[in-house]
Design a protein around this motif. Structure first.
Motif, PDB file in Angstrom:
ATOM      1  N   GLY A  14       4.847   6.801  -4.245  1.00  0.00           N
ATOM      2  CA  GLY A  14       4.053   6.762  -3.028  1.00  0.00           C
ATOM      3  C   GLY A  14       4.094   8.104  -2.333  1.00  0.00           C
ATOM      4  O   GLY A  14       4.883   8.981  -2.685  1.00  0.00           O
ATOM      5  N   ALA A  18       6.089   7.590   3.189  1.00  0.00           N
ATOM      6  CA  ALA A  18       5.839   6.155   3.025  1.00  0.00           C
ATOM      7  C   ALA A  18       7.111   5.332   3.176  1.00  0.00           C
ATOM      8  O   ALA A  18       7.036   4.120   3.342  1.00  0.00           O
ATOM      9  N   ASP A 121       3.184   2.471   0.356  1.00  0.00           N
ATOM     10  CA  ASP A 121       2.225   3.209   1.175  1.00  0.00           C
ATOM     11  C   ASP A 121       2.420   2.834   2.639  1.00  0.00           C
ATOM     12  O   ASP A 121       3.164   1.904   2.965  1.00  0.00           O
TER      13      ASP A 121
END
Length: 184
Positions: A14, A18, A121
């Motif tokens: 990610g 994140a 995310d």
């Protein structure tokens, strides 16, 4: 590399900010020794919350030349590697969690076809705030980083989920624990 005894590689990736390291720490504290959490070798000094071993560029190059990395990549001028010990753990039937790179997920898929890919995310505003708190980049660099977020496309046969870590760490952490548990 095959994943013996049903053991699976869980490839976590990610964008910066994140909360991958926070989520991995959350999971590691709760899951115990049933799962192996790899560390990364990085050509950057160790910082809070990150499970890595700092190497000089020469040390990294030597380890790479000697075949001591199962996975390796370069990003933002730094070199990253995951040691070959993960192959031994998989051969012994242990699930292995790796903090990987989105840009090199295809390499991991080719080497570990049964891997579970987990995209962590967060919303752009959360990412920007976390990157600013971390203090490694100025506002202009953070803006540029967020603008160039690559999209990730894996083949249909890849096992892939996304976990939104914009809210409470415990909420995203439970999702990660469920994913790791399903891979055992």
């Amino acid at each position: 590399m095959s994943q013996a005894n049903g053991a699976r590689l869980i490839y976590v990736m990610g964008p910066s900010g994140a909360g991958k390291d926070s989520l991995l720490g959350f999971a590691r504290e709760r899951i115990g020794a049933r799962v192996m959490f790899s560390h990364r070798y990085i050509t950057r000094p160790v910082s809070d919350g990150e499970n890595h071993i700092a190497l000089t560029h020469d040390e990294f190059a030597t380890r790479l030349a000697r075949g001591l990395f199962a996975l390796h990549w370069e990003s933002h001028g730094l070199h990253y590697g995951v040691g070959v010990e993960i192959d031994l753990w998989l051969e012994r039937g242990m699930p292995v969690v790796v903090n990987g790179s989105r840009q090199h997920a295809h390499t991991a898929l080719a080497r570990y076809p049964g891997a579970q890919f987990v995209q962590i995310d967060a919303s752009p505003s959360v990412l920007a705030a976390r990157l600013a708190r971390r203090g490694r980049e100025d506002a202009r660099q953070i803006e540029a980083r967020l603008a160039r977020r690559p999209s990730l496309v894996l083949p249909d046969e890849a096992h892939f989920i996304t976990i939104d870590n914009s809210g409470l760490l415990a909420d995203a952490g439970r999702r990660l624990l469920e994913t790791i548990g399903a891979a055992q």
